[in-house]
Design an enzyme around this catalytic site. Sequence first.
Site, PDB file in Angstrom:
ATOM      1  N   ILE A  10       0.878  -1.083  -0.024  1.00 54.32           N
ATOM      2  CA  ILE A  10      -0.096  -0.219   0.116  1.00 54.32           C
ATOM      3  C   ILE A  10       1.107   1.141   0.000  1.00 54.32           C
ATOM      4  O   ILE A  10       0.304   2.274  -0.264  1.00 54.32           O
ATOM      5  CB  ILE A  10      -1.021   0.125   1.211  1.00 54.32           C
ATOM      6  N   ASP A 126       7.776  15.104  11.023  1.00 56.20           N
ATOM      7  CA  ASP A 126       7.514  14.994   9.541  1.00 56.20           C
ATOM      8  C   ASP A 126       6.071  14.941   9.376  1.00 56.20           C
ATOM      9  O   ASP A 126       5.631  13.900   8.519  1.00 56.20           O
ATOM     10  CB  ASP A 126       8.516  13.581   9.097  1.00 56.20           C
TER      11      ASP A 126
HETATM   12  P1  ADP Z   1       7.456   6.151   5.674  1.00 55.51           P
HETATM   13  O1  ADP Z   1       8.069   6.252   7.075  1.00 55.51           O
HETATM   14  O2  ADP Z   1       8.167   5.065   4.884  1.00 55.51           O
HETATM   15  O3  ADP Z   1       7.021   7.288   5.137  1.00 55.51           O
HETATM   16  P2  ADP Z   1       4.802   5.756   6.311  1.00 55.51           P
HETATM   17  O4  ADP Z   1       4.300   5.044   7.488  1.00 55.51           O
HETATM   18  O5  ADP Z   1       4.434   6.985   6.080  1.00 55.51           O
HETATM   19  O6  ADP Z   1       5.985   5.240   5.869  1.00 55.51           O
HETATM   20  O7  ADP Z   1       3.890   4.710   5.240  1.00 55.51           O
HETATM   21  C1  ADP Z   1       4.167   5.108   3.890  1.00 55.51           C
HETATM   22  C2  ADP Z   1       2.759   5.145   3.102  1.00 55.51           C
HETATM   23  O8  ADP Z   1       2.216   3.951   3.426  1.00 55.51           O
HETATM   24  C3  ADP Z   1       1.688   6.239   3.726  1.00 55.51           C
HETATM   25  O9  ADP Z   1       2.076   7.463   3.074  1.00 55.51           O
HETATM   26  C4  ADP Z   1       0.291   5.638   3.525  1.00 55.51           C
HETATM   27  O10 ADP Z   1       0.123   5.717   2.202  1.00 55.51           O
HETATM   28  C5  ADP Z   1       0.718   4.218   3.726  1.00 55.51           C
HETATM   29  N1  ADP Z   1       0.245   3.607   4.846  1.00 55.51           N
HETATM   30  C6  ADP Z   1       1.193   3.712   6.118  1.00 55.51           C
HETATM   31  N2  ADP Z   1       0.534   3.453   7.249  1.00 55.51           N
HETATM   32  C7  ADP Z   1      -0.701   2.977   6.873  1.00 55.51           C
HETATM   33  C8  ADP Z   1      -1.827   2.076   7.525  1.00 55.51           C
HETATM   34  N3  ADP Z   1      -1.778   2.181   8.972  1.00 55.51           N
HETATM   35  N4  ADP Z   1      -3.084   2.148   7.023  1.00 55.51           N
HETATM   36  C9  ADP Z   1      -3.150   2.357   5.629  1.00 55.51           C
HETATM   37  N5  ADP Z   1      -2.030   3.017   4.853  1.00 55.51           N
HETATM   38  C10 ADP Z   1      -0.709   3.259   5.776  1.00 55.51           C
END
Ligand code: ADP
Length: 291
Positions: A10, A126
């Site tokens: 995702i 962030d």
């Molecule tokens: P990173 O630190 O690599 O940026 P994130 O936690 O922001 O990681 O996750 C990257 C992307 O994955 C998010 O921008 C979102 O689109 C998706 N994502 C992350 N966590 C979730 C979640 N709990 N449920 C649904 N989508 C998620």
Amino acid sequence: MHKYEKIEKIGEGTYGTVFKAKNLETMEIVALKRVRLDQDDEGVPSSALREICLLKELKHRNIVRLHDVLHSERNMTLVFEYCDQDLKKYFDTCGGVIDQQVVKSFMYQMLKGLQFCHNHNILHRDLKPQNLLINKNGELKLADFGLARSFGIPVRCYSAEVVTLWYRPPDVLFGAKLYSTSIDTWSAGCIFAEMTNAGAPLFPGNDVDDQLKKIFKLLGTPTEQSWPGLTKLPDYKPFPPYPPNSMWYHVVPQLSAEGRDLLAQLIIVNPNKRMLADEALQHQYFADFAT
Ligand code: ADP
Ligand code: MG
């Protein structure tokens, strides 16, 4: 790890890949985030692990729940509650139209989540639309907490894509190392403006210089007088003395007068004068808002 069955990828983020998955014991749908560590690194730094484990205790309806932390010698998988989409994707599908009551609700929930974290001495560092998750029922949750703190503010994604500067406050852009809660309220302000404009970013800078220039052209170039200590910041460099743009609220035409006032106080260039999440929640803009 065998407890979880991956369903689909995702997201690809700053630190690794995120999968939608099913917990085979409870049938619960979760998000698995695999944190990639540099090949030549020692594995998960214990300080990072300790901090991430603290996040398991951070329980609030506006913070994405961290159910579990799985780690082997070389990598780490975080198990989160699953959300339907992030705010960036929401913008992409809203076709340039957004209900201003939805904006108010999202803003309120973002500030509630921030207030809770700040009260627990945790900074996000962030905040950006990709790190705000939303559910079909209109709930908004802060995601991606703590990694920035454990691993440092990322400069690049692991895919070598440059991390966006759009939500970074001027103090951080000038190299300030002592972060405070004001780093997050600046980002919240930028996201507020972007939400009211249905996804048009407020300060879409190309690099640090351009980012600062865009900010100062709107809000005025700070001086040692308006911001004592400014010129002592590690990466300080002078900019042309742009006056504040008195018509700046034209950049958020959909926003009410109260909303503009709140925005103006969140995006104050001097971090010491910037509004706190606590104060923002008390703002008149939310007066007609029942949760
Ligand atoms: P990173 O630190 O690599 O940026 P994130 O936690 O922001 O990681 O996750 C990257 C992307 O994955 C998010 O921008 C979102 O689109 C998706 N994502 C992350 N966590 C979730 C979640 N709990 N449920 C649904 N989508 C998620
Ligand atoms: Mg992220």
